[in-house]
Design an enzyme around this catalytic site. Structure first.
Site, short mmCIF file in Angstrom:
data_model
loop_
_atom_site.label_atom_id
_atom_site.label_comp_id
_atom_site.label_asym_id
_atom_site.label_seq_id
_atom_site.Cartn_x
_atom_site.Cartn_y
_atom_site.Cartn_z
N SER A 147 0.85 -1.19 0.00
CA SER A 147 0.00 0.00 0.00
C SER A 147 0.89 1.24 0.00
CB SER A 147 -0.93 -0.03 1.21
OG SER A 147 -1.85 1.03 1.14
N TYR A 161 -4.48 7.74 -7.13
CA TYR A 161 -3.55 6.82 -6.46
C TYR A 161 -3.94 6.61 -4.99
CZ TYR A 161 1.03 5.05 -4.85
OH TYR A 161 2.05 4.31 -4.30
N LYS A 165 -4.95 2.95 -2.93
CA LYS A 165 -4.17 2.36 -1.84
C LYS A 165 -5.00 2.29 -0.55
CE LYS A 165 -0.32 1.62 -4.09
NZ LYS A 165 0.18 0.26 -4.34
#
Ligand SMILES: NC(=O)c1ccc[n+]([C@@H]2O[C@H](COP(=O)([O-])OP(=O)(O)OC[C@H]3O[C@@H](n4cnc5c(N)ncnc54)[C@H](OP(=O)(O)O)[C@@H]3O)[C@@H](O)[C@H]2O)c1
Length: 274
Positions: A147, A161, A165
């Site tokens: 992550s 993004y 994650k």
């Protein structure tokens, strides 16, 4: 300084490990270090020419190791590859989902968000779901999903993004609780900031250099990961100070937001990797 603890239980000699993102950066290092520790490693990525180099290194360290070309965002192809590895070796003991892509340009295009989610979220989810039944049946196995601190404390330059994650962390934590006590362990790895092609590329494109306290290199992160593989803690933090960000946000939301925005400067629309 990364402090590693020796994993009490996970024997890597002879283990079968699949590592995605093995052509570059963190995944390449994880593959190399797992092979050096005696695991038979299958490294996965898209760039065949890089994988050929990687395969030669892996074989030097652990004879049965190999690489496979696969775009993991094609989850059917990725799951078929995992099934094939399981058939060939009889098991997968370790799966490290390190393949990932950074913030896309042209974020106004929804398809770019989907592409990030396909690679950073759905691929590791599909991989995890594919290997869990075998691991649970054997009562042994470890899945590591890579992550990012952007998932728990996003800045303004990571609207695609960061969520990919955050979703991956939440999935992994939830699954880790579900399989607790079975002999199978799931980890979320937070690498800090590492000057890989992705990490260095984001800085080159305008992301401010992250503070020294969160900067790590591939070798530090990999050493920590191997030392913690299979232990009780779900989260593996290469830069422990980053754990404080969500606490600061909960306690001092306005101050926190001002600080993040100031630290991001003019980089509000630039790619991120941390
Ligand atoms: N560097 C950092 O500061 C940092 C911080 C936090 C988290 N992370 C995470 O760490 C992981 C590794 O990143 P990195 O920094 O090592 O970046 P990197 O050097 O750019 O490596 C990314 C890897 O992912 C592979 N990949 C990307 N898309 C793929 C796909 N669709 N199918 C198969 N492989 C794919 C790439 O291989 P091919 O292009 O050959 O397919 C490459 O091997 C990522 O998940 C990233 O989000 C990095």
């Amino acid at each position: 300084m990364v402090r590693g603890r020796r994993s009490p239980g996970f024997e890597l000699a002879g283990a079968v490990a699949v590592v995605t993102g093995a052509s570059s950066g963190l995944g390449r290092r994880f593959a190399d270090d797992l092979a050096t520790a005696g695991a038979v490693v299958v490294g996965v990525a898209r760039r065949r020419e890089l994988l050929e180099e990687v395969e030669a290194h892996l074989r030097d360290r652990s004879a049965g190791s190999s690489t496979r070309v696969c775009d993991v965002s094609d989850t059917d192809a990725y799951c078929a590859l995992l099934a094939e590895v399981e058939r060939a070796f009889g098991r997968i003991d370790v799966l490290v989902n390190a393949a990932g892509i950074g913030e896309p340009r042209h974020e106004e295009d929804l398809s770019k968000y989907r592409r990030v989610m396909d690679t950073n979220y759905f691929a590791p989810v599909a991989g995890t779901l594919a290997v869990l039944p075998g691991m649970l049946a054997r009562k042994r196995g470890v899945v590591v999903n890579v992550s990012s601190d952007s998932g728990r404390a996003p800045g303004p330059g990571e609207p695609a993004y960061g969520p990919s994650k955050a979703a991956l962390s939440a999935f992994t934590e939830s699954m880790a609780m579900r399989v607790a006590g079975t002999g199978v362990r799931l980890h979320v790895l937070y690498p800090g900031w590492v000057p890989t092609p992705m990490g260095a590329g984001a800085v080159e494109e305008g992301m401010p250099m992250p503070p020294r306290a969160v900067r790590r290199d591939e070798s530090q992160v990999s050493k920590l990961l191997l030392s913690r593989l299979g232990d009780d803690k779900v989260d593996i933090d290469a830069a422990a100070v980053a754990r404080l960000a969500p606490v600061a946000r909960a306690l001092f939301p306005r101050l926190y937001r001002r600080g993040v925005q100031a630290a991001s400067g003019s980089a509000a629309a630039t790619p991120a990797a941390r």
